[in-house]
Design a protein around this motif. Structure first.
Motif, short mmCIF file in Angstrom:
data_model
loop_
_atom_site.label_atom_id
_atom_site.label_comp_id
_atom_site.label_asym_id
_atom_site.label_seq_id
_atom_site.Cartn_x
_atom_site.Cartn_y
_atom_site.Cartn_z
N VAL A 19 0.68 -1.22 0.09
CA VAL A 19 -0.06 -0.01 0.10
C VAL A 19 0.74 1.32 0.00
O VAL A 19 2.02 1.19 0.47
CB VAL A 19 -0.99 0.05 0.99
CG1 VAL A 19 -1.93 -1.12 1.07
CG2 VAL A 19 0.01 -0.18 2.56
N GLY A 20 0.30 2.45 -0.54
CA GLY A 20 1.05 3.53 -0.32
C GLY A 20 0.17 4.67 -0.33
O GLY A 20 -1.22 4.73 -0.19
N THR A 21 0.65 5.91 0.01
CA THR A 21 -0.33 7.05 -0.12
C THR A 21 0.11 8.10 -1.02
O THR A 21 1.18 8.36 -1.32
CB THR A 21 -0.22 7.63 1.43
OG1 THR A 21 1.16 8.02 1.61
CG2 THR A 21 -0.56 7.07 2.38
N ALA A 22 -0.95 8.85 -1.60
CA ALA A 22 -0.95 9.71 -2.51
C ALA A 22 -0.18 11.12 -2.13
O ALA A 22 -0.47 11.37 -0.78
CB ALA A 22 -2.12 10.11 -3.19
N ILE A 23 0.72 11.72 -2.67
CA ILE A 23 1.09 13.28 -2.19
C ILE A 23 0.67 14.20 -2.93
O ILE A 23 0.55 14.19 -4.22
CB ILE A 23 2.61 13.06 -2.52
CG1 ILE A 23 3.32 12.08 -1.62
CG2 ILE A 23 3.45 14.39 -2.08
CD1 ILE A 23 4.70 12.18 -1.54
N SER A 228 0.99 -8.46 9.40
CA SER A 228 0.46 -8.91 10.70
C SER A 228 -0.90 -8.33 11.33
O SER A 228 -1.46 -7.24 10.78
CB SER A 228 1.61 -8.88 11.92
OG SER A 228 2.69 -9.58 11.12
N ASN A 229 -1.55 -9.19 12.38
CA ASN A 229 -2.47 -8.41 13.07
C ASN A 229 -2.11 -7.29 14.08
O ASN A 229 -2.19 -7.38 15.10
CB ASN A 229 -3.30 -9.96 13.85
CG ASN A 229 -4.33 -9.30 14.48
OD1 ASN A 229 -5.11 -8.60 13.85
ND2 ASN A 229 -4.99 -9.82 15.59
N ILE A 230 -1.62 -6.37 13.44
CA ILE A 230 -1.16 -5.15 14.17
C ILE A 230 -2.44 -3.95 14.01
O ILE A 230 -3.27 -4.25 13.10
CB ILE A 230 -0.29 -4.53 13.48
CG1 ILE A 230 1.09 -5.52 13.31
CG2 ILE A 230 0.50 -3.42 14.27
CD1 ILE A 230 2.38 -5.10 12.32
N ASP A 231 -2.54 -3.45 15.14
CA ASP A 231 -3.49 -2.33 15.18
C ASP A 231 -3.20 -1.66 13.72
O ASP A 231 -2.33 -1.03 13.42
CB ASP A 231 -3.32 -1.51 16.51
CG ASP A 231 -4.27 -0.43 16.52
OD1 ASP A 231 -5.01 0.06 15.51
OD2 ASP A 231 -4.86 0.02 17.64
N ALA A 232 -4.43 -1.30 13.19
CA ALA A 232 -4.59 -0.82 11.86
C ALA A 232 -3.98 0.52 11.80
O ALA A 232 -3.10 1.12 10.82
CB ALA A 232 -5.85 -0.81 10.99
N GLN A 233 -4.08 1.36 12.84
CA GLN A 233 -3.55 2.74 12.90
C GLN A 233 -1.86 2.72 12.96
O GLN A 233 -1.22 3.68 12.74
CB GLN A 233 -4.00 3.34 14.05
CG GLN A 233 -3.67 3.06 15.35
CD GLN A 233 -4.20 3.77 16.45
OE1 GLN A 233 -4.17 4.96 16.66
NE2 GLN A 233 -4.78 3.12 17.49
N TYR A 234 -1.26 1.57 13.18
CA TYR A 234 0.16 1.63 13.05
C TYR A 234 0.77 0.77 11.94
O TYR A 234 1.91 0.44 12.17
CB TYR A 234 0.73 0.77 14.43
CG TYR A 234 0.22 1.60 15.66
CD1 TYR A 234 -0.21 2.86 15.92
CD2 TYR A 234 -0.41 0.52 16.86
CE1 TYR A 234 -0.57 3.46 17.12
CE2 TYR A 234 -0.91 1.09 17.97
CZ TYR A 234 -1.08 2.59 17.80
OH TYR A 234 -1.52 3.14 19.16
N ALA A 235 0.01 0.36 10.90
CA ALA A 235 0.36 -0.61 9.80
C ALA A 235 0.17 -0.05 8.39
O ALA A 235 -0.67 1.06 8.49
CB ALA A 235 -0.10 -1.95 10.13
N GLY A 236 0.85 -0.68 7.54
CA GLY A 236 0.23 -0.33 6.19
C GLY A 236 0.23 1.12 5.89
O GLY A 236 1.27 1.88 5.99
N ALA A 237 -0.80 1.77 5.28
CA ALA A 237 -0.75 3.17 4.66
C ALA A 237 -0.43 4.11 5.75
O ALA A 237 0.36 4.84 5.83
CB ALA A 237 -1.96 3.36 4.15
N HIS A 238 -0.85 3.87 6.91
CA HIS A 238 -0.62 4.76 8.11
C HIS A 238 0.84 4.88 8.32
O HIS A 238 1.50 5.88 8.82
CB HIS A 238 -1.45 4.42 9.45
CG HIS A 238 -2.80 4.74 9.16
ND1 HIS A 238 -3.41 5.96 9.28
CD2 HIS A 238 -3.91 3.72 8.91
CE1 HIS A 238 -4.90 5.84 8.87
NE2 HIS A 238 -5.12 4.27 8.66
#
Length: 491
Positions: A19-23, A228-238
């Motif tokens: 995943v990524g985030t747009a600038i 992983s089953n990490i809190d979503a606010q600390y993983a991936g795009a965030h």
């Protein structure tokens, strides 16, 4: 470096999601699909200059060479660029392919970046052409970002290897001198956040006030990929967005961001194991083939248009603790595969170099040796192949390491430093003093080499060498040595 004891969190694997985030701002075509699509973005801006990126997608037949044309409306001037040959005549800007990225297939994309000056207004271009064909003819501009404080010494330099030295775009010799900013490797996997302590502009400025020019940023493979089953606010795009934001703050103060893979996936319970967990909750002997190449492909894709960002492939390899011979250890280090004593399939340094370069990224790459990056004795023999020639040897040294004396440095480091740039990505001691790092810095200074202190975190200096007691830059008795030395060198 291993860390002080931290909270543990049981995590459960999930499907990989890159995943990524747009600038913003981004300009794209709307309506019917045009022959070409262009995305233009301002990725950083201060009161007299800005950094921009252009991504072009060819929606027509394959071309063997390409040229992008667009115009500035407010007197902006291109100063330098990368991944293309940039030129400007009046308000008209042209970016033509390099020799290595000329072919552009149908549906394929290529990205290029630049630095430019502006004053008064910085409107987004609205008309683009690919080889004379109009793209994005009905695009609408979007507002530019709020200006930020300009870098004290200009934009963070785009570094590359020249012989055994690091040089900037103008050919001037550079050394990476600074600190590690730990936290991104462990906070997310433990469900406690993304960074340990503040990473706002004031805390980054405090690093720059030590006259550091580099910040090494340890990362977690699973948190970046969102495995992983990490809190979503600390993983991936965030997580990615937080890392990108810290990188931008580091660059805004004229410092080089050095992002590195610190904790990775793969179960290892052998000699010197840091944990029995399959997840990225401790230092593993080698990166894993399952996810590490994907991690680096994603990181490289994220930063490939920003040549100021450098990549450190893997924190502290120690396959020598698992294998029975030195040859096996160095072969595992370079080639990966099924390494003796390691239960998971390993990604070697060559695999990770290939993953980075496969994205088109030409950023500087660091590769640390064996024994937690403390052994470079056969680094030159097993050096990975890098088509860009932009590879650096990385080394870590603490007062308790095997190779922690001038005699060892003379016999094993000096031959490496004679052929390639050498960066001590971590230096430190567990004495709450700085006599040992003083000796390290003196030896490295005498040879024009680079070093980074571990670590810009408010820990107990004896359990995990901590440079500061407060994020305003107040040094510990150990940190005083590095702070005063950097200020003497660069003040």
């Amino acid at each position: 470096m291993r860390h002080p004891p931290r909270l543990s969190l049981l995590v459960v694997g999930a499907a990989v999601a890159l995943v990524g985030t747009a600038i913003a701002p981004v300009v794209t075509a709307s309506g019917a699909t045009p022959a070409c699509t262009v995305e233009y973005s301002v990725t950083g801006q201060w009161d007299t200059g800005f950094q921009g990126a252009v991504k072009i997608t060819n929606n027509a037949a394959t071309v063997s060479s390409w040229s992008i044309g667009f115009g500035f409306a407010n007197g902006q001037k291109i100063n330098q660029g990368w991944n293309a040959k940039w030129s400007q005549s009046g308000t008209t800007v042209t970016a033509s392919n390099e020799s290595w990225n000329g072919s552009l297939g149908s549906g394929a994309s290529v990205s290029a970046g630049f630095l430019a000056s502006w004053s008064g207004s910085n409107a987004v271009p609205t008309a683009f052409k690919l080889n004379g064909t109009t793209c994005n003819v009905d695009s609408e501009p979007t507002p530019t970002p709020t200006p930020t404080e300009p870098p004290p010494d200009g934009t963070a330099p785009a570094l590359h290897v020249l012989g055994n030295k690091l040089v900037d775009a103008g050919g001037g010799a550079r050394r990476l001198l600074g600190v590690n900013r730990s936290g991104g490797e462990f906070m997310c996997i433990q469900g406690r956040g993304i960074f340990d302590g503040p990473v706002d502009d004031a805390s980054v400025k405090a690093i720059a006030d030590w006259k550091a020019n580099t910040v090494r940023i340890p990362l977690n493979e699973e948190c970046w990929l969102g495995l992983s089953n990490i809190d979503a606010q600390y993983a991936g795009a965030h997580y990615i967005a937080a890392v990108k934001d810290l990188v931008a703050k580091v660059e805004a103060h004229g410092m080089t961001p050095l992002v590195e893979l610190h904790w990775s996936y793969g179960q290892y319970t052998g000699n010197s194991s840091g944990c029995s967990d399959v997840h990225a909750s401790c230092q593993k002997p080698m990166p894993d083939a399952q996810y590490a190449p994907s991690f680096w492909a994603s990181v490289a894709s994220t930063f490939k248009d920003d040549p100021a960002v450098a990549f450190d492939l893997f924190n502290e390899p120690y396959p020598d603790r698992a294998t029975s011979t030195t040859t096996q250890a160095w072969t595992c280090w370079r080639d990966g595969g099924n390494c003796p004593g390691i239960s998971y399939e390993v990604a070697g340094m060559q695999d990770l170099v290939d993953a980075v370069r496969g994205t088109g990224a030409k950023n500087l790459i660091l590769a640390g040796g064996l024994a937690y990056s403390n052994d470079l004795s056969q680094w030159l023999t097993y050096k990975p192949s890098d088509p860009t020639g932009n590879l650096v040897a990385a080394y870590h040294v603490y007062n308790f390491n095997t190779c922690a004396s001038e005699s060892c440095w003379n016999s094993t480091l000096a031959p490496v430093a004679a052929q390639v740039p050498l960066v001590a990505g971590e230096i430190g001691e567990n004495t709450c003093s700085h006599s040992f790092v003083d000796t390290v810095m003196k030896w490295f200074d005498g040879r024009g080499l680079s070093y980074l202190g571990w670590t810009w975190n408010t820990w107990d200096c004896s359990s995990g060498p901590s440079l500061i007691s407060d994020y305003d830059g107040t040094p510990t008795s150990y940190g005083i040595g590095l702070r005063d030395h950097l200020r003497a060198l660069n003040g």
